[in-house]
Design a protein around this motif. Sequence first.
Motif, PDB file in Angstrom:
ATOM      1  N   LEU A  84       4.050   9.891 -11.111  1.00 13.84           N
ATOM      2  CA  LEU A  84       3.546   8.624 -10.590  1.00 13.84           C
ATOM      3  C   LEU A  84       2.174   8.299 -11.177  1.00 13.84           C
ATOM      4  O   LEU A  84       1.497   9.160 -11.741  1.00 13.84           O
ATOM      5  N   LYS A  85       1.761   7.068 -11.024  1.00 11.96           N
ATOM      6  CA  LYS A  85       0.491   6.616 -11.586  1.00 11.96           C
ATOM      7  C   LYS A  85      -0.705   7.318 -10.945  1.00 11.96           C
ATOM      8  O   LYS A  85      -1.771   7.404 -11.541  1.00 11.96           O
ATOM      9  N   ASN A  86      -0.507   7.834  -9.725  1.00 11.56           N
ATOM     10  CA  ASN A  86      -1.600   8.548  -9.057  1.00 11.56           C
ATOM     11  C   ASN A  86      -1.640  10.033  -9.425  1.00 11.56           C
ATOM     12  O   ASN A  86      -2.445  10.790  -8.882  1.00 11.56           O
ATOM     13  N   GLY A  87      -0.755  10.438 -10.349  1.00 11.29           N
ATOM     14  CA  GLY A  87      -0.750  11.817 -10.820  1.00 11.29           C
ATOM     15  C   GLY A  87       0.218  12.732 -10.101  1.00 11.29           C
ATOM     16  O   GLY A  87       0.478  13.852 -10.560  1.00 11.29           O
ATOM     17  N   GLU A  88       0.769  12.283  -9.001  1.00 10.73           N
ATOM     18  CA  GLU A  88       1.724  13.116  -8.263  1.00 10.73           C
ATOM     19  C   GLU A  88       3.078  13.134  -8.970  1.00 10.73           C
ATOM     20  O   GLU A  88       3.422  12.201  -9.703  1.00 10.73           O
ATOM     21  N   GLU A 100       0.803  -1.219   0.000  1.00  8.06           N
ATOM     22  CA  GLU A 100       0.000   0.000   0.000  1.00  8.06           C
ATOM     23  C   GLU A 100       0.837   1.270   0.000  1.00  8.06           C
ATOM     24  O   GLU A 100       0.293   2.372  -0.032  1.00  8.06           O
ATOM     25  N   VAL A 101       2.163   1.121   0.039  1.00  6.67           N
ATOM     26  CA  VAL A 101       3.054   2.287   0.077  1.00  6.67           C
ATOM     27  C   VAL A 101       3.469   2.670  -1.339  1.00  6.67           C
ATOM     28  O   VAL A 101       4.028   1.852  -2.064  1.00  6.67           O
ATOM     29  N   THR A 107      -1.573   4.176  -1.188  1.00  2.00           N
ATOM     30  CA  THR A 107      -2.378   4.050  -2.409  1.00  2.00           C
ATOM     31  C   THR A 107      -3.764   4.665  -2.256  1.00  2.00           C
ATOM     32  O   THR A 107      -4.371   5.088  -3.246  1.00  2.00           O
ATOM     33  N   ASP A 108      -4.290   4.719  -1.025  1.00  2.71           N
ATOM     34  CA  ASP A 108      -5.631   5.288  -0.825  1.00  2.71           C
ATOM     35  C   ASP A 108      -5.607   6.799  -0.632  1.00  2.71           C
ATOM     36  O   ASP A 108      -6.635   7.404  -0.330  1.00  2.71           O
ATOM     37  N   GLY A 109      -4.408   7.412  -0.800  1.00  2.13           N
ATOM     38  CA  GLY A 109      -4.287   8.855  -0.674  1.00  2.13           C
ATOM     39  C   GLY A 109      -3.955   9.340   0.726  1.00  2.13           C
ATOM     40  O   GLY A 109      -3.672  10.522   0.932  1.00  2.13           O
TER      41      GLY A 109
END
Length: 232
Positions: A211-215, A144-145, A160-162
């Motif tokens: 990153l895949k989460n947009g960051e 999850e990191v 991963t959950d923000g």
Amino acid sequence: MNILIVEDESRIAKRIERLTRAIFGNALQSLKHIDNLSEALQFIENSTLDLVLLDLNLNGDNGFDLLKTAVSQSFHTIVISAYKDQAITAFEHGVLDFVPKPFNRERLEQALQRTITKAKIESSAIKFLAVKKRHRIQLIPITEVVYIKGAGVYTELFLTDGHKELHDKSLEKLEQLLSPAFERIHKSYLVKLSEIKEIVVRSGSKYRAELKNGERVPIGRTKYKDLKARWF
């Protein structure tokens, strides 16, 4: 170095103490021995430590009750135990090394040297990062990191959950424990390679990992070539 030995057998504790003093020499500032779980937990909560040497069977008490607290702290933990079948579980929780009993000086010295050289664990099996919460310890799965950011003597875990969690270990100590899946891409960042979507190059030799989460997180100039080689 401020070191705590948690061992219920006096003979073994004295041997560990003798070898520890011989190995660290003048670098050793304090060395404390405690033979029970409750006193060790209290000492850890009220002391500044660099290393805990922990047995897993303390007069019938389960050393894992202390281990889960210990690995959430700023210091490293080395297990010294006859319970070899518990080694994998100990590494999964984030110990620096597991020294099986009976042990010789060379094996203990090898473990203690890791705290000095700051060398990474070659085949890391860590599955959790233990985070201190109010009145409890939360185990954060490594899966999850996404990345870890240095925050002074602490670190921030970005999940991963923000959500973001604060860990008491420094970035350098976590880097020792984590698998090669994480790369030190900047003096302040450890990033999971599988979470990198793109490497962005800007004018003035400024690099960013998208990153895949947009960051986007910075990439150090000296880290760029190594990261590019590993990521591709």
